[in-house]
Write an enzyme that holds these catalytic residues in place. Structure first.
Site, PDB file in Angstrom:
ATOM      1  N   ASN A   1     -10.134  -0.662   0.674  1.00  0.00           N
ATOM      2  CA  ASN A   1      -8.671  -0.584   0.601  1.00  0.00           C
ATOM      3  C   ASN A   1      -8.216  -1.143  -0.744  1.00  0.00           C
ATOM      4  OD1 ASN A   1      -5.915  -0.883   0.845  1.00  0.00           O
ATOM      5  ND2 ASN A   1      -5.985  -1.804   2.883  1.00  0.00           N
TER       6      ASN A   1
ATOM      7  N   HIS B   1      -3.626   6.988   3.135  1.00  0.00           N
ATOM      8  CA  HIS B   1      -4.001   5.668   2.621  1.00  0.00           C
ATOM      9  C   HIS B   1      -5.390   5.315   3.170  1.00  0.00           C
ATOM     10  CE1 HIS B   1      -4.104   1.535   1.639  1.00  0.00           C
ATOM     11  NE2 HIS B   1      -3.681   1.071   2.791  1.00  0.00           N
TER      12      HIS B   1
ATOM     13  N   CYS C   1       0.814  -1.218   0.000  1.00  0.00           N
ATOM     14  CA  CYS C   1       0.000   0.000   0.000  1.00  0.00           C
ATOM     15  C   CYS C   1       0.847   1.266   0.000  1.00  0.00           C
ATOM     16  CB  CYS C   1      -0.940   0.013   1.195  1.00  0.00           C
ATOM     17  SG  CYS C   1      -1.889  -1.493   1.355  1.00  0.00           S
TER      18      CYS C   1
END
Ligand code: UT7
Length: 328
Positions: free
Chosen positions: A285, A255, A115
């Site tokens: 996500n 994020h 990520c």
């Protein structure tokens, strides 16, 4: 840091058409919309069609970013794709994309930092352009996590979605562009978030498939603690390196993993909600695509004006983290 200032000169994003809602997931595993929304802030996510792979998502986002930068594919000099779900181990997704785009002049490689991959890739491309080695770069965060998600595991399957966000980097006027980066890794925590099988340590076999080792494994609670810790530390560090104060930040782009992690970072920064981009409710996500999807969406909605100071910060598998400040 650079011989010349480097910034973002084009943006684009793409999410697959199919939407998987919390209500849909209630029919697949024992979960509830209430649990998912209260623990994560996620309401729905986009899922790639069977014929769509990561390079296809990246391609759609790339076309828009190139168009908005006014750059033809054949003028591109570098392509970096941040992903943990490449089409294949090799050729790299960046090479597949280079061919699809017809970007014949461009060097191309994938970057693996989960990520945090998009911020790692921005830092990499910034250095290539800042040093004068290249004049432009296409940087994409793209992941198709649905392909490595076990839809029998309620601990993980509610959390992830698919998508791609792309930016074009190039030289910008003095005073604009990237001001600082802070990248880091804590390899000792690698076991907390991993895909165990399919590599040289444990090649795919009938057994690895039976044991579900071709799917994401995550210790959510431990990753949560890591995330809160490093989001704070990386934010402080990247502000210090840029000589900026928290109050200087016009837009915070974290994020998008969990609304609770984002809220704790916002509280620490003492930031009002309107200065933070939150779209985890719509996309969940999306790993490397998460920060660029949030950044590009904010730009498309007119939430970023020329001269605004933007802070990007992410964390993920590795374990890794990455943060950046830039003047839009
Ligand atoms: O990009 C980086 C990757 N990952 C992350 O950022 C994730 C970081 N971690 C998190 O976001 C959170 O830890 C989760 C959302 C994954 C979990 O939230 P939590 O508040 O830490 O829950 P928990 O792990 O403490 O689990 C609480 C309970 C458990 O039941 P027991 O053992 O207490 O009886 C789970 O089995 O919730 C249960 N549970 C669920 N219940 C309904 C776990 N998943 C679900 C679900 N629906 N989908």
């Amino acid at each position: 840091m650079n011989l010349r200032p480097v910034g973002i000169i084009g943006t684009g994003k793409y999410v697959p058409e199919k939407v998987l809602t919390n209500a849909d997931l209630e029919k697949i595993v024992e979960t509830s919309d209430e649990w998912i929304v209260s623990r994560t802030g996620i309401r729905e996510r986009h899922i790639a069609a069977p014929e769509e792979a990561t390079s296809d998502l990246a391609y759609q986002a790339a076309l828009k970013a190139l168009d908005s930068a006014g750059l033809a594919p054949e003028d591109l000099e570098l392509i970096i794709v941040a992903t943990v779900t490449p089409d294949t181990f090799f050729p790299s997704t960046a090479c597949i994309l280079q061919d699809k785009l017809g970007a014949k002049k461009a060097a191309a490689f994938d970057l693996s930092a989960a990520c945090s991959g998009f911020v790692y890739s921005l830092a990499t491309a910034n250095n290539f352009i800042g040093s004068g080695m290249y004049n432009n770069a296409l940087v994409i965060g793209a992941d198709t996590l649905s392909r490595i998600t076990d839809y029998n595991d309620r601990n993980t399957c509610v959390l992830f979605g698919d998508g791609a966000g792309a930016v074009v980097l190039g030289p910008v006027p003095e005073g604009r562009g990237f001001k600082s980066f802070d990248l880091g890794a804590e390899g000792a925590g690698g076991n907390l978030l991993k895909l165990e099988a399919g590599g040289s340590r444990l090649p795919s076999s009938e057994d690895t498939v039976k044991e579900g080792k071709h799917y994401i494994y995550m210790n959510g609670r431990e990753v949560f603690k890591f995330a809160v810790r490093v989001m704070g530390a990386a934010t402080d560090e990247v502000l210090r390196k840029a000589g900026l104060a928290k109050e200087d930040i016009d837009l915070f782009v974290p994020h998008q993993a969990n609304i609770r992690i984002i809220q704790s970072a916002m509280q620490r920064l003492n930031l009002p909600e309107e200065k933070c981009v939150i779209n985890v409710d719509k996309y969940a996500n999306t790993s490397a695509a998460s920060i660029p999807l949030a950044l590009v969406e904010a730009a498309e909605e007119g939430r970023i004006q020329e001269g605004d100071k933007v802070l990007l910060v992410g964390f993920g598998g590795g374990l890794t983290w990455g943060a950046s400040t830039l003047v839009w």
